[in-house]
Design a protein around this motif. Sequence first.
Motif, PDB file in Angstrom:
ATOM      1  N   ASP A 120       0.870  -1.106  -0.088  1.00  0.00           N
ATOM      2  CA  ASP A 120       0.108   0.106   0.009  1.00  0.00           C
ATOM      3  C   ASP A 120       0.649   1.262  -0.234  1.00  0.00           C
ATOM      4  O   ASP A 120       0.601   2.032  -0.719  1.00  0.00           O
ATOM      5  N   GLU A 121       1.911   1.213   0.764  1.00  0.00           N
ATOM      6  CA  GLU A 121       2.760   2.463   0.939  1.00  0.00           C
ATOM      7  C   GLU A 121       3.507   2.708  -0.370  1.00  0.00           C
ATOM      8  O   GLU A 121       3.850   3.678  -0.899  1.00  0.00           O
ATOM      9  N   MET A 122       4.026   1.467  -1.100  1.00  0.00           N
ATOM     10  CA  MET A 122       4.665   1.682  -2.238  1.00  0.00           C
ATOM     11  C   MET A 122       3.839   2.331  -3.468  1.00  0.00           C
ATOM     12  O   MET A 122       4.334   2.800  -4.193  1.00  0.00           O
ATOM     13  N   ARG A 123       2.502   1.689  -3.422  1.00  0.00           N
ATOM     14  CA  ARG A 123       1.599   2.300  -4.505  1.00  0.00           C
ATOM     15  C   ARG A 123       1.435   3.851  -4.357  1.00  0.00           C
ATOM     16  O   ARG A 123       1.070   4.393  -5.142  1.00  0.00           O
ATOM     17  N   GLY A 124       1.773   4.403  -3.000  1.00  0.00           N
ATOM     18  CA  GLY A 124       1.685   5.755  -2.882  1.00  0.00           C
ATOM     19  C   GLY A 124       2.852   6.660  -3.497  1.00  0.00           C
ATOM     20  O   GLY A 124       2.795   7.736  -3.325  1.00  0.00           O
ATOM     21  N   ILE A 125       4.006   5.885  -3.846  1.00  0.00           N
ATOM     22  CA  ILE A 125       5.195   6.713  -4.117  1.00  0.00           C
ATOM     23  C   ILE A 125       5.128   6.642  -5.777  1.00  0.00           C
ATOM     24  O   ILE A 125       5.422   7.392  -6.278  1.00  0.00           O
ATOM     25  N   ALA A 126       4.839   5.474  -6.248  1.00  0.00           N
ATOM     26  CA  ALA A 126       4.642   5.479  -7.661  1.00  0.00           C
ATOM     27  C   ALA A 126       3.909   4.365  -8.354  1.00  0.00           C
ATOM     28  O   ALA A 126       3.300   3.444  -7.429  1.00  0.00           O
ATOM     29  N   PHE A 172      10.198   0.013  -2.299  1.00  0.00           N
ATOM     30  CA  PHE A 172      10.213  -0.343  -0.877  1.00  0.00           C
ATOM     31  C   PHE A 172      11.043   0.583  -0.053  1.00  0.00           C
ATOM     32  O   PHE A 172      10.251   0.981   1.079  1.00  0.00           O
ATOM     33  N   PHE A 173      12.249   0.926  -0.152  1.00  0.00           N
ATOM     34  CA  PHE A 173      12.892   1.925   0.519  1.00  0.00           C
ATOM     35  C   PHE A 173      12.573   3.344   0.442  1.00  0.00           C
ATOM     36  O   PHE A 173      12.445   3.913   1.359  1.00  0.00           O
ATOM     37  N   GLY A 174      11.616   3.504  -0.451  1.00  0.00           N
ATOM     38  CA  GLY A 174      11.064   4.798  -0.730  1.00  0.00           C
ATOM     39  C   GLY A 174       9.996   5.138   0.255  1.00  0.00           C
ATOM     40  O   GLY A 174       9.400   6.101   0.482  1.00  0.00           O
ATOM     41  N   ILE A 175       9.204   3.873   1.047  1.00  0.00           N
ATOM     42  CA  ILE A 175       8.499   4.190   1.857  1.00  0.00           C
ATOM     43  C   ILE A 175       9.019   5.091   2.954  1.00  0.00           C
ATOM     44  O   ILE A 175       8.245   5.728   3.611  1.00  0.00           O
ATOM     45  N   TRP A 176      10.168   4.893   3.298  1.00  0.00           N
ATOM     46  CA  TRP A 176      11.000   5.785   4.296  1.00  0.00           C
ATOM     47  C   TRP A 176      11.758   6.894   3.822  1.00  0.00           C
ATOM     48  O   TRP A 176      11.785   8.067   4.344  1.00  0.00           O
ATOM     49  N   LEU A 177      12.264   6.822   2.514  1.00  0.00           N
ATOM     50  CA  LEU A 177      13.160   7.664   2.018  1.00  0.00           C
ATOM     51  C   LEU A 177      12.588   8.866   0.736  1.00  0.00           C
ATOM     52  O   LEU A 177      13.267   9.534   0.560  1.00  0.00           O
ATOM     53  N   SER A 178      11.583   8.182   0.323  1.00  0.00           N
ATOM     54  CA  SER A 178      11.100   9.185  -1.001  1.00  0.00           C
ATOM     55  C   SER A 178      10.453  10.470  -0.584  1.00  0.00           C
ATOM     56  O   SER A 178       9.936  10.176   0.658  1.00  0.00           O
TER      57      SER A 178
END
Length: 199
Positions: free
Chosen positions: A106-112, A170-176
Motif C-alpha cells: 500500500d505504501e509503495m503504491r503511494g510513491i509510484a 520499498f525503501f522509498g516508503i521511508w526515504l522518498s
Amino acid sequence: MPSTTRPLRLRRVHPAAAFLLAVTVAAWWPATVQATTPEPTARAALQDKQVLGNSRLRVWGFEVYDASLWASPGFDAKGYEQHRFGLELNYLRSFKGRDIAERSMDEMRGIAAITPEQATRWLAAMSALFPDVQRGDRITGVHVPGSGARFYLNGRLRGELADEDFSRLFFGIWLSPKTSQPAMRATLIQAAAAAPRTP
C-alpha cells in the motif's frame, strides 16, 4: 508463517526446502540484475555503515517500531537508490508477516505506479520473506544498487528480492519525498543532510 532465522534464497530456492515458493516466485526476477552473494549477517552487510538517524513510528497513538538508517557519511537522500544502505526496524508490537507485506505494498503504491504483474510478484515475495514478528524482533533491509533488496531477521539473512525497481520503491516508503511519513524521513536523514557531501 512461523518466525525462523533460516535464510530463504528467493532466486535459487532449493526444491526440497520450499517447493511451493519455488513454483510461485523463483523465476520472476529480471535477468539484468547483478548476481552477488548476500552476506550472512546484517553486521557483515553494513560493516562500513553508521547510524545516521533514528525515528519511532506511532499510528493512532500506538507505538509500532523504531527505525534506524545505516549509511555512509555523504549519503544523499535525494538519490538514495544510488547508495548501499540499511534500514532497521525494531518492532514494538506483534504483527503477521502477511500484514507487513500488504501494508508495504500500500505504501509503495503511494510513491509510484505499480503494474498488476509487479504487485502480484512483489506481494508474494514479501509474504514469503517477512515473518510474523514479536516485540523486540528486528528486520533489517539492505538496499544494494544494481542488485535489489536483502532482508535480515534479528541479524541473520532471511532472503533477497533481486529487483532494483522493487528495492527503490520499498525503501522509498521511508526515504522518498513522497513518503506518507515525512517527519520520520526528516529525522532519519537529518545527519546526512547536515554532513558535507563526499566528492
